[in-house]
Write an enzyme that holds these catalytic residues in place. Sequence first.
Site, mmCIF file in Angstrom:
data_model
loop_
_atom_site.group_PDB
_atom_site.id
_atom_site.type_symbol
_atom_site.label_atom_id
_atom_site.label_comp_id
_atom_site.label_asym_id
_atom_site.label_seq_id
_atom_site.Cartn_x
_atom_site.Cartn_y
_atom_site.Cartn_z
ATOM 1 N N ASP A 69 -0.193 8.007 3.657
ATOM 2 C CA ASP A 69 -0.294 6.556 3.661
ATOM 3 C C ASP A 69 0.677 6.087 2.570
ATOM 4 O OD1 ASP A 69 -1.457 3.898 3.843
ATOM 5 O OD2 ASP A 69 -2.555 4.388 2.010
ATOM 6 N N ASP B 192 0.703 2.477 0.827
ATOM 7 C CA ASP B 192 0.086 1.622 -0.190
ATOM 8 C C ASP B 192 -1.115 2.319 -0.824
ATOM 9 O OD1 ASP B 192 1.905 -0.376 0.357
ATOM 10 O OD2 ASP B 192 0.651 -1.330 1.857
ATOM 11 N N GLY C 27 -5.315 -1.135 4.026
ATOM 12 C CA GLY C 27 -5.140 -0.413 5.296
ATOM 13 C C GLY C 27 -5.256 -1.280 6.538
ATOM 14 N N SER D 227 2.189 -0.873 7.190
ATOM 15 C CA SER D 227 2.985 -1.950 6.590
ATOM 16 C C SER D 227 4.352 -2.080 7.241
ATOM 17 C CB SER D 227 3.162 -1.706 5.093
ATOM 18 O OG SER D 227 4.079 -2.642 4.576
ATOM 19 N N ASP E 250 -5.889 6.154 0.920
ATOM 20 C CA ASP E 250 -6.771 5.650 -0.145
ATOM 21 C C ASP E 250 -7.776 4.629 0.372
ATOM 22 O OD1 ASP E 250 -4.888 3.601 0.337
ATOM 23 O OD2 ASP E 250 -5.290 2.762 -1.644
HETATM 24 P P1 B16 Z 1 2.433 -5.626 5.545
HETATM 25 P P2 B16 Z 1 -0.974 1.110 4.316
HETATM 26 C C1 B16 Z 1 -1.296 -1.527 4.536
HETATM 27 O O1 B16 Z 1 -0.539 -0.430 4.198
HETATM 28 C C2 B16 Z 1 -1.940 -2.174 3.317
HETATM 29 O O2 B16 Z 1 -2.910 -1.310 2.768
HETATM 30 C C3 B16 Z 1 -2.603 -3.453 3.740
HETATM 31 O O3 B16 Z 1 -3.203 -4.085 2.623
HETATM 32 C C4 B16 Z 1 -1.554 -4.384 4.365
HETATM 33 O O4 B16 Z 1 -2.159 -5.577 4.840
HETATM 34 C C5 B16 Z 1 -0.907 -3.652 5.544
HETATM 35 O O5 B16 Z 1 -0.336 -2.441 5.082
HETATM 36 C C6 B16 Z 1 0.177 -4.467 6.217
HETATM 37 O O6 B16 Z 1 1.236 -4.614 5.328
HETATM 38 O O7 B16 Z 1 1.881 -7.012 5.353
HETATM 39 O O8 B16 Z 1 3.411 -5.225 4.475
HETATM 40 O O9 B16 Z 1 2.974 -5.398 6.935
HETATM 41 O O10 B16 Z 1 -2.206 1.232 3.460
HETATM 42 O O11 B16 Z 1 -1.197 1.453 5.773
HETATM 43 O O12 B16 Z 1 0.223 1.813 3.736
#
Ligand code: B16
Length: 226
Positions: free
Chosen positions: A9, A11, A46, A118, A172
């Site tokens: 992952d 974030d 996530g 993300s 996480d």
């Molecule tokens: P974005 P991961 C997730 O990343 C984040 O944990 C989550 O808080 C966020 O809303 C999501 O990505 C989308 O991100 O707005 O940058 O497209 O934990 O899957 O790495």
Amino acid sequence: MKPKAILFDLDGVLTDTAELHYLAWKRLADELGLSFDRQQNEELKGISRTESFEVILRNNGQTDRYGKEEKENMANRKNGYYRELVETLTEKDVLPGIKPLLEEARANGIRMGVASVSHNAVRVLERIGLIDRFDVIADPAKVKRLKPDPEIFLTCADQLGISPAECIGIDDAQAGVESILSAGMYAVGIHVTVTGKAPDLMLASTADLSLSVLMKNFCQKKQTVV
Ligand code: B16
């Protein structure tokens, strides 16, 4: 059986962008007169951007305040704030234990992928200097069902040509752990607030990650000698 791939992952595992997401949502929430704090931010880990805004509205009892288009505009506004903050990231923002693990894994022929929902993952990886370290970076735009669905982790494994049972996934967030487990992979949780299925292995921090710890625990579960 020994692991052939490690899927990360982004974030909260490779770097702590959760704080940047928090600051961006907080800026938007303040502008809109919505309450939002770090505890609520935990619920957003996530999950997608649009879903995150729904959660904030729901926590404020204002589910019906905006129509679909307005909600998308607000989520985009937050993304603009987030992208400004992403530009402040540097190589120093890679979380402890990550670089040595990537090096050890590479030296041992283990393939590596990023399974993040993300849409900013590539820019974040560029800023923290890890963009060239992975064999595959899953494209969330091509994934129909986000975490906790297994699709993003399965897509990564498929692109690497490695069976899910030979993959270790590290996340996480509860949504990420469930995504990994449903994909049939070995799940490592980093300081997860467990509200559902627990990971196979829980570590307090990325500093506790090492190839030997991952190999030992994975092989114990599969009853293989390391
Ligand atoms: P974005 P991961 C997730 O990343 C984040 O944990 C989550 O808080 C966020 O809303 C999501 O990505 C989308 O991100 O707005 O940058 O497209 O934990 O899957 O790495």
